[in-house]
Design a protein around this motif. Sequence first.
Motif, PDB file in Angstrom:
ATOM      1  N   SER A   1     -31.840  -1.649  -4.330  1.00 10.93           N
ATOM      2  CA  SER A   1     -31.236  -1.626  -3.006  1.00 10.93           C
ATOM      3  C   SER A   1     -29.860  -0.977  -3.152  1.00 10.93           C
ATOM      4  CB  SER A   1     -31.147  -3.051  -2.451  1.00 10.93           C
ATOM      5  OG  SER A   1     -30.638  -3.035  -1.130  1.00 10.93           O
ATOM      6  N   SER A   2     -28.851  -1.477  -2.473  1.00 14.41           N
ATOM      7  CA  SER A   2     -27.510  -0.898  -2.546  1.00 14.41           C
ATOM      8  C   SER A   2     -26.502  -1.928  -2.056  1.00 14.41           C
ATOM      9  CB  SER A   2     -27.436   0.349  -1.669  1.00 14.41           C
ATOM     10  OG  SER A   2     -26.090   0.756  -1.469  1.00 14.41           O
TER      11      SER A   2
ATOM     12  N   ASN B   1     -36.933   4.153   3.162  1.00 11.90           N
ATOM     13  CA  ASN B   1     -36.344   3.013   2.456  1.00 11.90           C
ATOM     14  C   ASN B   1     -37.036   1.696   2.765  1.00 11.90           C
ATOM     15  OD1 ASN B   1     -34.510   4.748   1.304  1.00 11.90           O
ATOM     16  ND2 ASN B   1     -32.871   4.281   2.746  1.00 11.90           N
TER      17      ASN B   1
ATOM     18  N   ALA C   1     -26.199  -2.396   1.613  1.00  9.90           N
ATOM     19  CA  ALA C   1     -27.052  -3.323   2.354  1.00  9.90           C
ATOM     20  C   ALA C   1     -26.302  -4.606   2.645  1.00  9.90           C
ATOM     21  CB  ALA C   1     -28.319  -3.632   1.549  1.00  9.90           C
TER      22      ALA C   1
ATOM     23  N   ARG D   1     -28.414  -4.498  -6.333  1.00 13.02           N
ATOM     24  CA  ARG D   1     -27.527  -3.797  -5.397  1.00 13.02           C
ATOM     25  C   ARG D   1     -26.425  -3.093  -6.194  1.00 13.02           C
ATOM     26  NH1 ARG D   1     -26.275  -8.631  -1.087  1.00 13.02           N
ATOM     27  NH2 ARG D   1     -28.227  -8.600   0.114  1.00 13.02           N
TER      28      ARG D   1
ATOM     29  N   GLU E   1     -35.102  -5.414   1.822  1.00 12.44           N
ATOM     30  CA  GLU E   1     -34.799  -6.650   1.094  1.00 12.44           C
ATOM     31  C   GLU E   1     -35.436  -7.854   1.785  1.00 12.44           C
ATOM     32  OE1 GLU E   1     -30.785  -7.568   0.176  1.00 12.44           O
ATOM     33  OE2 GLU E   1     -30.284  -5.588  -0.594  1.00 12.44           O
TER      34      GLU E   1
ATOM     35  N   LYS F   1     -32.045  -0.556   4.053  1.00 11.81           N
ATOM     36  CA  LYS F   1     -32.105  -1.246   2.764  1.00 11.81           C
ATOM     37  C   LYS F   1     -32.193  -2.763   2.953  1.00 11.81           C
ATOM     38  CE  LYS F   1     -31.856   1.915  -0.556  1.00 11.81           C
ATOM     39  NZ  LYS F   1     -32.885   2.053  -1.608  1.00 11.81           N
TER      40      LYS F   1
ATOM     41  N   GLY G   1     -36.423   6.374  -2.637  1.00 12.56           N
ATOM     42  CA  GLY G   1     -35.752   6.061  -1.375  1.00 12.56           C
ATOM     43  C   GLY G   1     -34.965   7.251  -0.881  1.00 12.56           C
TER      44      GLY G   1
ATOM     45  N   THR H   1     -41.004   0.840   0.643  1.00  9.08           N
ATOM     46  CA  THR H   1     -40.802  -0.417  -0.097  1.00  9.08           C
ATOM     47  C   THR H   1     -41.878  -1.431   0.278  1.00  9.08           C
ATOM     48  OG1 THR H   1     -38.411  -0.032  -0.185  1.00  9.08           O
ATOM     49  CG2 THR H   1     -39.173  -2.288  -0.581  1.00  9.08           C
TER      50      THR H   1
END
Length: 319
Positions: free
Chosen positions: A110-111, A87, A114, A165, A144, A140, A69, A91
Amino acid sequence: MNILITGIHGFVGSNLVVALKEHHVLYGLDIIAPEKEGVEKTFSWKDIESTAFPMQQLPQFDAIIHLAGKAHDTKNQSAAQAYFDINTGLTREIFDFFLESKAKKFIFFSSVKAAADSVVGDMLREDVIPTPVGPYGESKIAAENYILDKLRVAVQRDKRLYILRPCMIHGPGNKGNLNLLYNVVKKGIPWPLGDFENKRSFTSIDNLCYVVEGLLTRDIASGIYHMGDDEALSTNELIALMCEAMGKEPHIWKMNRKMMEGCAGLGTLLHLALNTERLRKLTENYVVSNEKIKSALGIEKMPVRAAEGILKTIRSFSD
């Protein structure tokens, strides 16, 4: 277990190889494909396209870990579309490949960005309504949503999906924001914001590898899981730990909070380095709950304490 890891040559990927290679057979997928100890073979992105490399010619993967990413650009110099191309776009590509493959588990990195740019309340939990700010978090959450929209298809095919995340990941070899702060502290420059007692969550790479191993080998329900160490640390504590690792005395100045806020406001008007937004970022609370992932794994605490992980990271900067 045969595991395909995208972005395998990055910081997290390299650490996962070390953590997983003893008990699993690892394959990579990256923009570069050099040999890597512990990795059977690294494929290029073109290899997963059926026209270039038919699926029957690929190894039979049991799980896919998607790390590849575009990282968060704190200087805001990257074009917004680049985040969505990488990203979100990559994905979609690798997830569609997963659905058609025989792999049973998919872990998407992810993070927390997000979910939220700033935390409202005491801590960030998985049930928050996502409100990302900026192209990094927005790309992100788009990724998802693409995965979650196909959850029913995955369940019908007896597959498990995990969206991780993590908050800021650190460890030896990581050259992120911790390194920038370390270089300031190393020069003996005083920290003037000691009057702000903020708390932030971090993610030790050792704890992260432990969680990934658990998701791969245990019977864990599909879902979104936040990832962080058990303890949140203030910036003051972080600086003190850096000084401990360097054998120095910390120089933390508790400049009057209202005065510093006034200076930041003036900085906004005059376009200076210290402005209201930067002050907020430096001093805000960003605490992430890890209770859901610990409950899923059946553990009471992460194997590495936050301070222990930070010290390990800081000491690696001088190696």
